[in-house]
Design an enzyme around this catalytic site. Structure first.
Site, PDB file in Angstrom:
ATOM      1  N   ASP A  92      -1.351 -15.164   3.357  1.00  0.00           N
ATOM      2  CA  ASP A  92      -0.831 -16.204   4.243  1.00  0.00           C
ATOM      3  C   ASP A  92       0.307 -15.664   5.076  1.00  0.00           C
ATOM      4  O   ASP A  92       0.851 -14.587   4.799  1.00  0.00           O
ATOM      5  CB  ASP A  92      -0.401 -17.426   3.417  1.00  0.00           C
ATOM      6  CG  ASP A  92       0.657 -17.084   2.373  1.00  0.00           C
ATOM      7  OD1 ASP A  92       1.765 -16.664   2.762  1.00  0.00           O
ATOM      8  OD2 ASP A  92       0.377 -17.219   1.161  1.00  0.00           O
ATOM      9  N   GLU A 143     -20.002  14.631   0.112  1.00  0.00           N
ATOM     10  CA  GLU A 143     -19.257  13.370   0.269  1.00  0.00           C
ATOM     11  C   GLU A 143     -17.781  13.642   0.592  1.00  0.00           C
ATOM     12  O   GLU A 143     -17.173  12.937   1.399  1.00  0.00           O
ATOM     13  CB  GLU A 143     -19.366  12.534  -1.014  1.00  0.00           C
ATOM     14  CG  GLU A 143     -20.731  11.880  -1.191  1.00  0.00           C
ATOM     15  CD  GLU A 143     -20.871  11.178  -2.536  1.00  0.00           C
ATOM     16  OE1 GLU A 143     -21.369  10.046  -2.552  1.00  0.00           O
ATOM     17  OE2 GLU A 143     -20.505  11.780  -3.578  1.00  0.00           O
TER      18      GLU A 143
END
Ligand code: GLA
Length: 727
Positions: A532, A612
């Site tokens: 928020d 990777e």
């Protein structure tokens, strides 16, 4: 400047660059709302209508005039007791035990600069960037005053609102309801856009028509919650991403809240945002005041993208603080999904060694480093480094990580306690437990009573004594349950405890940012359970969700983007199959999705193949190249991943010179039809080069006809196109 008072018409007008807000002090002293919308001049009081409406009462001052009723007039701060039978923004229980407040205009003042709020987070601005309007209203029957504050930031198309209630000359009163922002619209057909969810699936976009009755969302959890986010949008039915009217309200508050949107009997719409009414009954003795948190409002006449961009810019530059607010954030490796509670100092160093080789900037030691914390069952509250587990002191561990060339960060959860902890054994009354009842457990933990200063002080000191042990450059502040069993042994009323808890939290955070101004704090509450605008004042980034699945994240980050800037969205590349969903996705896709946030990694690097690892090195190079554009560019949603075959979004530099389009395919079918992703925000009819392929494109065609999504690659593929204007 932004705020004008017209003495004759008694209107107060707030202008921003593209918007205008107008109110009027009417003949009886009521503060009426006239207009909020596209920038316009003049008096808008012709919008008010007066008819004799049955069962809509009239204020005594109106004499025999049956056409004047608060039940139908648009207002700035409607309260219970004036004859308005719609939901009020304010309910006060007076000293005489009645519930009436009849607020009338007393005075107003206009000042340069933006007001600040004592003990509460708020938008800030330089004096030349903002103005403040203060309107004082009073209820003569009780002597209670309501001071309405409006902050106007013209360049940002932002207006903020907060209300202070002052108990002037009566005995003890109780504030039962307070919504600092109320918007009354006399006409129109609207949709209420909200962001609902649950743990690990936060901020799902929902758009539903405002009908008769009231649609209400909120949180009763003591924190803003995964369940509904404290930010809403009211949009015309026809409003799209690029066209139409829309209004946003974002609450700068991290506790319980409620937002209501409803259509009244005269087809007028009222939108409000404020504190949750549940378990709220805030006592004010004579002379005491109650300052509400603020609401950030914005209006766009050019659709939802513009509205989001207004909010993003304001939150990024005028709500977030500290040295990181505009800086590209360090790329971090978090230990949680790599090893959960199961680590030693040695295993952490090994992981950090791998991370540094890949070019990662910071190593974050997540939960499990303190007390007896080897599982969820114990240790919270005991903020003492478990040197046995680490095999060294914290200072030594940090020293070794710094020597590798990495920053060090640490996880904390200050508001919580396990029953199996020294802290709880010593201070059982510091946790929320109602005497005579057994408390609700959640993740085997209880909530500390942060409404009590001695509790906050104690935890603050013990956290500081950890942070002082070495060069800590990042803190992840977690909060892993909802509040229940609200009872504070020292409070004069239990109806104040939840709000005082949030004030205690803010006090702690304020002290923390002042004492450690160089530490980057990331907020977290089981992921995005407290995502928020209040938290953003202290923590410029927030862990967006405990769900790191790249495909689920498309929806979570889509919903989040309506309100919050990309620079605040914590996003990491994690393992495949994903730990929350079991879904398998390409590493490239996980990278592209995490790049639409603060970017980091959260997986066991020891498990990766060398191919990777090479790909991660390449990802990191890519991210660094685009990081500024991503964090500070204008954000455009290109599809809705809840319904589309792909998730696609775009960052455009403010000067429109470059744009990065990212897309992930979600649905696959044989003989697939081709979707065209329409690029947005470019300069019209101009040639842009796509830098990877070197191909040239006309921007108008890119925006009108779009760019074809490839269809023949496997599942969940990600794509990225970088367009630069040919000058
Ligand atoms: C919460 C957070 C996770 C992790 C764990 C640790 O769930 O959201 O990222 O920090 O706590 O317990």
């Amino acid at each position: 400047m932004g705020i004008l008072y017209d003495k004759q018409k008694k209107t107060i007008t707030l202008h921003t660059k593209n918007t205008t807000y107008q109110m009027q002090i009417d003949r009886y002293g009521f503060l009426l709302h006239l207009y909020y919308g596209k920038r316009a001049e003049g008096c808008m009081d012709y919008l008010l209508t007066f008819y004799d409406r049955g069962f809509s009462g009239n204020p005594y001052d109106a004499g025999n005039d049956k056409t004047y009723s608060m039940d139908s007039l648009p207002q700035e701060f409607p309260s219970l007791g004036t004859g308005d039978y719609r939901n009020p923004a304010c309910i006060i229980k007076n000293a005489d035990l009645t519930y009436c407040s009849d607020f009338r205009y007393v005075s107003h003042s206009i000042k340069d600069g933006k007001y600040a709020l004592q003990g509460l987070p708020a938008v800030y601005a330089a004096d030349e960037e903002a103005q403040t309007l203060e309107v004082v209203l009073a209820d003569s029957g009780s002597g209670v005053k309501a001071v309405l504050l409006y902050g106007v930031l013209p360049k940002y198309d932002i207006i903020t609102r907060s209300v202070k209630l002052i108990n002037g000359n009566s005995g003890r009163i109780t504030v039962k309801k307070l919504a600092p922002a109320c918007l009354d619209m006399v006409g129109g057909e609207y949709d209420f856009i909200t962001f609902y969810g649950r743990h690990a699936m936060e901020r799902n976009y929902q758009r539903m028509p405002v009908g008769h009755g009231v649609s209400k969302i909120g949180s009763l959890r003591g924190s803003s919650s995964h369940q509904y986010n404290p930010a809403v949008i009211l949009a015309d039915h026809e409003t799209t991403e690029d066209t139409g009217s829309c209004y946003a309200m974002a609450f700068v508050y991290s506790g319980g809240f409620q937002s209501e949107a409803g259509r009244d009997q005269y087809y007028q719409t009222r939108l409000m945002m404020g504190l949750s009414e549940e378990q709220f009954a805030y006592p004010l003795q004579q002379g005491e005041e109650f300052q509400s948190p603020e609401v950030i409002m914005s209006y766009s006449s050019e659709g939802l993208s513009k509205l989001s961009q207004n909010l993003h810019r304001c939150m990024r530059t005028h709500l977030c603080r500290g040295k990181y607010k505009e800086a590209v954030r360090p790329i971090l490796l978090n230990s949680w999904e790599a090893s959960y509670f199961d680590f030693t100092g040695e295993s952490l160093l090994k992981l950090a060694g791998q991370a540094v080789e890949l070019g990662i900037d910071m190593f974050v030691m997540d939960d499990g480093w303190f007390g007896e914390r080897d599982s969820e069952f114990r240790g919270l509250g005991d903020w003492k480094v478990n040197e046995k587990k680490l095999g060294c002191t914290l200072g030594e561990l940090i020293g070794k990580i710094n020597d590798m060339g990495m920053k060090f960060g640490i996880w904390i959860e200050p508001e919580m306690v396990n029953e199996d902890s020294d802290l709880y054994r010593e201070h059982p009354d510091w946790a929320f437990v109602i005497p005579g009842r057994r408390p609700n457990r959640s993740r085997h933990q209880l909530v500390l009573d942060f409404s009590r200063k001695e509790v906050v002080d104690h935890i603050f000191d013990s956290i500081c004594s950890v942070l002082d042990q070495g060069n800590v450059e990042y803190v992840k502040w977690d909060m892993n349950r909802s509040i229940a069993d609200v009872y504070s042994a020292t409070a004069d009323s239990q109806g104040r405890v939840l709000h005082d808890y949030v004030l205690g939290l803010y006090d702690f955070l304020e002290r923390l940012v002042n004492r450690y101004p160089d530490i980057l704090i990331e907020g977290c509450s089981g992921g995005g359970g407290r995502f928020d605008a209040g938290m953003l004042y202290y923590t410029p980034q927030i862990w967006c969700s405990d769900n790191t699945d790249a495909i689920d994240r498309l929806e979570i980050q889509y919903g989040t983007s309506f309100i919050y800037p990309v620079s605040s969205v914590g996003a990491h590349v994690s393992a495949s199959p994903n730990h929350q969903t079991g879904r398998i996705t390409p590493l490239k896709t996980r990278g592209v999705v995490a790049m639409a946030g603060t970017f980091g990694y959260e997986l066991d690097l020891n498990e990766l193949s060398s191919a990777e690892k090479d790909e991660i090195r390449e990802q990191i190079t890519q991210y660094r190249k685009f990081a500024k554009l991503i964090q500070q560019g204008l954000y455009y949603r290109l599809t809705n991943p809840q319904t589309a075959n792909e998730g696609a979004w775009e960052f455009v530099s403010e000067d429109r010179r470059e744009a990065l389009v990212q897309a992930v395919s979600i649905k696959k079918h044989a003989n697939m039809t081709v979707d065209y992703i329409k690029v947005r925000g470019l300069e019209e009819n101009t040639i842009y080069r796509e830098t990877e392929s070197g191909k040239l494109y006309n921007s108008t065609v890119l925006m009108e006809s779009g760019f074809p999504m490839p269809i023949m690659d496997g599942e969940y593929q990600a794509y990225q196109w970088h367009f630069v204007r040919e000058d």
